[in-house]
Structure formats: C-alpha cells, structure tokens
Design a protein around this motif. Sequence first.
Motif, short mmCIF file in Angstrom:
data_model
loop_
_atom_site.label_atom_id
_atom_site.label_comp_id
_atom_site.label_asym_id
_atom_site.label_seq_id
_atom_site.Cartn_x
_atom_site.Cartn_y
_atom_site.Cartn_z
N THR A 105 -2.19 1.15 10.89
CA THR A 105 -2.03 -0.23 10.43
C THR A 105 -3.29 -0.72 9.74
O THR A 105 -3.23 -1.38 8.70
N ALA A 106 -4.45 -0.37 10.29
CA ALA A 106 -5.72 -0.75 9.66
C ALA A 106 -5.89 -0.07 8.31
O ALA A 106 -6.40 -0.68 7.36
N ARG A 107 -5.44 1.17 8.20
CA ARG A 107 -5.50 1.85 6.89
C ARG A 107 -4.63 1.12 5.87
O ARG A 107 -5.01 0.99 4.70
N ASN A 108 -3.48 0.67 6.31
CA ASN A 108 -2.60 -0.06 5.39
C ASN A 108 -3.20 -1.40 4.99
O ASN A 108 -3.01 -1.85 3.86
N ALA A 109 -3.93 -2.03 5.90
CA ALA A 109 -4.62 -3.27 5.57
C ALA A 109 -5.69 -3.02 4.50
O ALA A 109 -5.83 -3.80 3.55
N ARG A 110 -6.42 -1.94 4.65
CA ARG A 110 -7.43 -1.59 3.65
C ARG A 110 -6.77 -1.28 2.30
O ARG A 110 -7.28 -1.67 1.24
N ARG A 111 -5.65 -0.59 2.34
CA ARG A 111 -4.93 -0.29 1.11
C ARG A 111 -4.46 -1.59 0.44
O ARG A 111 -4.53 -1.73 -0.78
N PHE A 112 -4.00 -2.52 1.24
CA PHE A 112 -3.56 -3.81 0.72
C PHE A 112 -4.69 -4.49 -0.05
O PHE A 112 -4.49 -4.98 -1.18
N ILE A 113 -5.87 -4.55 0.54
CA ILE A 113 -7.01 -5.20 -0.12
C ILE A 113 -7.35 -4.47 -1.42
O ILE A 113 -7.62 -5.10 -2.45
#
Length: 229
Positions: A105-113
Amino acid sequence: MRMMFVGDSMTIGRAGDYTWRYRMWQHLGDGCEFVGPSVELHEASTAYADPAFPADARRHLAGWGKGWQHMAPLIREALADHPADVLLISLGLIDLGFYTDAQETARNARRFIDEARKANPHIRAVILPVIPNVRAETDAPFAAEVDRFNAFLAEAVADLDRPVSPLLLASPPESYDIHTDTYDGTHPNASGEHKLAGALADAMYRAWGVGAAYRQTAPEAAPEALISG
C-alpha cells in the motif's frame, strides 16, 4: 487555488450525506476552486444533504471501494484534465482491508505521488493517515497493518517532500471516535465530517497559511440554516 479531493467511500459519501468535502467548501468559501472528474455521491446520486451545495464545488476524484492502488493509475490523467494546485487525500483503509498489505500500500502511495508530479511537478498534497475503523477493534492483525502503513506513509511523505512540491501529513483528529463520529464504525457522520475537514484544513493553515484555523459550524444545523447563516 485549485484543490482536488482524492479518496474512498469516506470522501465520496452516499445519498443524504453532507460529506467532509462540503465542510471544506464551507470553511474555505470562495477562496479556492474545487476540481475533479466527478460531482456525484455513491451510485451516481446527487442527493446531497444541502441541495444548495454548488455543482462546481462538488467536484472530486473519489470512489466507493477505491484505494491507493486504484487512484495511482488515474491521477496523472485526472490532473491533466482538471489541473489542481493541491490534492486533499484520504486513502488506504480499503487497500489494507481488501487488497494489499502495509508495505505494498505504501508503494502504491509513492507511485501515486510520482504520477501526480508527472502531471504537475509543483503539485502540493495534504494526506490523512488511515483512521482505524471498527474492524480494528476485533481484528488485531488488521489493526497492526494500519499502524504499519501509517508509519510507512510518514516515511514516504518525509522522503518525497520537495520544496517545489511539498507534502503534508495531517494529524488524525485527536477526538475522533468511531462510535460517535461515524454512522457505521467507518463512514463519517456530521461530526466526523467536520473533524476530517478540520484535520486537513488546519494542516494547510499551519504549514502554508492557506485559509484559517478550522471553525466548526453546528453539525446538526439544517441546510436552510446553513444557507441563511
């Protein structure tokens, strides 16, 4: 200043809700413009609790059952079509509850940014940590994943913060109580909407001088009272 709400069911709301988006609009007034591809509540409803909520202020990028993994592929196009200066983000509960563990989930948050910055290298974002819902009271592994993700999210915000594209991690509302601020242990009622809006509004005010300190209007006020007041 143009702002885009990005979130899940807590942000989009359902028929009959005011939504915390409405509370933010009340707070900021004409000082900003809200942008995004949708104006609707869940199931395409337009039945907001206050029908005088302006159509152009209802705009958002939010969806029932959506998380970081769903929004990361959408944000670049959404910002290209609906340019924004600030993202107001509340995501993660759905990911952790149904799709991905804390680390992914944190990786996806980084991808979002990263995707957001491809559309606008100067984008700002205010991000709300995941507020544990009623499931966390009886599901210890889930509660632990929420805590792990919030720690990873804080690391991501610190790592990715840039002077030209600042990121803020809002503080969860101290007084938020899922038994009194939600209608089902997850989704905010009127008092919860105020507290969520206040958490993000106060973060922007303290860090960037945007708006003012959040002042809650009476959550029980009827739409007519809000309009005339």
